[in-house]
Design an enzyme around this catalytic site. Structure first.
Site, PDB file in Angstrom:
ATOM      1  CG  ASP A  22    -106.532  39.117 -33.264  1.00 35.06           C
ATOM      2  OD1 ASP A  22    -105.356  38.833 -32.965  1.00 35.06           O
ATOM      3  OD2 ASP A  22    -107.433  38.270 -33.291  1.00 35.06           O
ATOM      4  CG  ASN A  51    -117.293  31.744 -32.233  1.00 34.38           C
ATOM      5  OD1 ASN A  51    -116.119  31.707 -32.613  1.00 34.38           O
ATOM      6  ND2 ASN A  51    -117.840  32.834 -31.742  1.00 34.38           N
ATOM      7  CD  GLU A  82    -116.318  36.604 -31.559  1.00 29.59           C
ATOM      8  OE1 GLU A  82    -116.525  35.480 -32.046  1.00 29.59           O
ATOM      9  OE2 GLU A  82    -115.900  36.775 -30.397  1.00 29.59           O
ATOM     10  CG  HIS A 111    -113.436  33.779 -33.284  1.00 34.78           C
ATOM     11  ND1 HIS A 111    -113.903  33.291 -32.086  1.00 34.78           N
ATOM     12  CD2 HIS A 111    -112.124  34.059 -33.059  1.00 34.78           C
ATOM     13  CE1 HIS A 111    -112.927  33.265 -31.195  1.00 34.78           C
ATOM     14  NE2 HIS A 111    -111.836  33.729 -31.762  1.00 34.78           N
TER      15      HIS A 111
HETATM   16  C1  GLP Z   1    -108.415  34.260 -30.082  1.00 32.75           C
HETATM   17  C2  GLP Z   1    -107.645  34.847 -31.269  1.00 32.75           C
HETATM   18  C3  GLP Z   1    -107.735  33.961 -32.491  1.00 32.75           C
HETATM   19  C4  GLP Z   1    -107.454  32.511 -32.115  1.00 32.75           C
HETATM   20  C5  GLP Z   1    -108.473  32.041 -31.110  1.00 32.75           C
HETATM   21  C6  GLP Z   1    -108.315  30.581 -30.727  1.00 32.75           C
HETATM   22  O1  GLP Z   1    -109.761  34.580 -30.082  1.00 32.75           O
HETATM   23  N1  GLP Z   1    -108.131  36.144 -31.600  1.00 32.75           N
HETATM   24  O2  GLP Z   1    -106.803  34.425 -33.454  1.00 32.75           O
HETATM   25  O3  GLP Z   1    -107.496  31.705 -33.271  1.00 32.75           O
HETATM   26  O4  GLP Z   1    -108.305  32.848 -29.953  1.00 32.75           O
HETATM   27  O5  GLP Z   1    -107.335  30.434 -29.772  1.00 32.75           O
HETATM   28  P1  GLP Z   1    -106.756  29.078 -29.209  1.00 32.75           P
HETATM   29  O6  GLP Z   1    -105.717  28.678 -30.170  1.00 32.75           O
HETATM   30  O7  GLP Z   1    -106.199  29.446 -27.873  1.00 32.75           O
HETATM   31  O8  GLP Z   1    -107.886  28.109 -29.140  1.00 32.75           O
END
Ligand code: GLP
Length: 245
Positions: free
Chosen positions: A67, A135, A142, A137
Site C-alpha cells: 500500500d 482493528n 479497513e 486491517h
Molecule cells: C499500517 C499499514 C499496515 C500495517 C499497520 C500496522 O496501517 N498499512 O500494513 O500492518 O499499519 O502497523 P504497525 O506495525 O506499526 O502496528
C-alpha cells in the site's frame, strides 16, 4: 493456519527473516510482497545483516508493496516508498527497478490499477509479508461492512489514523486515504506471513487465531481461507489472547 509462538518479538523477527532468506536462497528470483508499519522494521534489519554477511542476495528478487498513502510523494519521509528505501532497499543489493510501491500522487485510480497489475506481473508473490492494524486491517483494507478484492483507494478509519499519527508531526498530517492491495491480491500469494506483537493487537489477533469466524469487521480473519498462512506472535501476545499451542 500455522500459528508460531516465539519467546520474544526479537525471536519472531528472526523467525520471519530466516523464512525469507531461505526462500530467497532457494529461489533467487522470487517475488516478495512487502509491508510497512513499525512491526517489520527489526525484521528488515535482520535481512540487511544477512545480506551484508553474504548469507543472502536480493539481486534478482522482485518486490511489490501492499500500500501507499495518497497525497504524499515518494520523497516524503512518511511515504511508504521512502520507508522501504530507508528501512531496507538502500541497504541491500536489490535492484530498485525491481521494487514497486504504488504512486500516491496523481491519478489514484490509475495508480491502483498499476498496483493491481504488478500483483500479477510475472506471477503472484511467493511470500506476502503482513503486519496487522489494531482493528484487524491488513494492508489498508479497513474493517467495514464490505471489503474489496482488488487494488483500490481506501478511506482510512479514525482508529488507523490515530494509530499512525505517531509517525507524523501532528494527527492532521496523516493522509486520510491510501491505495492498497485488495483482499484477493493478498490471498493470491503462495504463502502469507503475518507478524504481530503488543497489547494493541490483542483483539485483532484473537479474531484471527482463536475462532472459525470470518468477518469483514476483522479483515485479517479472511486469512483463515488461505492454505499456507503463518501467524508469528510472541509468548506475551499469545498469553493475552489465550492461545495455547
Ligand atoms: C499500517 C499499514 C499496515 C500495517 C499497520 C500496522 O496501517 N498499512 O500494513 O500492518 O499499519 O502497523 P504497525 O506495525 O506499526 O502496528
Amino acid at each position: 493456519m500455522n500459528v508460531v509462538v516465539t519467546k520474544s518479538y526479537d525471536e519472531s523477527c528472526t523467525y520471519v527473516a530466516d523464512m525469507i532468506c531461505k526462500l530467497v536462497n532457494e529461489k533467487p528470483n522470487c517475488k516478495l510482497g512487502l509491508a510497512t508499519g513499525g512491526t517489520p522494521v527489526p525484521m528488515y534489519k535482520k535481512l540487511i545483516e544477512a545480506n551484508k554477511a553474504g548469507k543472502v542476495s536480493f539481486k534478482d528478487v522482485h518486490t511489490v508493496n501492499l500500500d501507499e498513502y495518497c497525497g504524499i510523494p515518494g520523497t516524503h519521509d512518511q511515504s511508504y516508498r521512502y520507508f522501504m528505501n530507508t528501512n531496507l532497499f538502500d541497504h541491500i543489493d536489490i535492484d530498485k527497478a525491481n521494487t514497486f510501491v504504488a504512486n500516491g500522487m496523481g491519478d489514484f485510480e490509475a495508480n491502483a490499477a498499476e498496483l493491481e497489475a504488478k500483483v500479477r506481473e510475472g506471477g503472484v508473490a511467493d511470500l506476502q509479508l503482513l503486519g496487522i492494524g489494531n482493528n484487524g486491517h491488513i494492508a489498508f483494507n479497513e474493517a467495514a461492512d464490505v471489503l474489496h478484492a482488488t487494488a483500490h483507494t481506501e478511506t482510512l478509519t479514525e482508529s488507523t489514523i490515530n494509530a499512525n499519527a505517531r509517525f507524523f508531526e501532528k494527527k492532521e498530517d496523516v493522509p486520510t486515504t491510501a491505495i492498497t492491495m485488495g483482499m484477493g491480491d493478498i490471498l493470491a500469494a503462495k504463502c502469507v506471513v503475518l507478524i504481530a506483537t503488543g497489547a494493541a493487537k490483542e483483539n485483532a489477533i484473537r479474531g484471527l487465531i482463536m475462532d472459525d469466524v470470518i468477518t469483514t469487521h476483522n479483515p485479517s480473519s479472511m486469512l483463515k481461507m488461505h492454505e499456507n498462512v503463518y501467524v508469528v506472535i510472541d509468548e506475551e501476545l499469545a498469553n493475552l489472547v489465550g492461545y495455547k499451542a
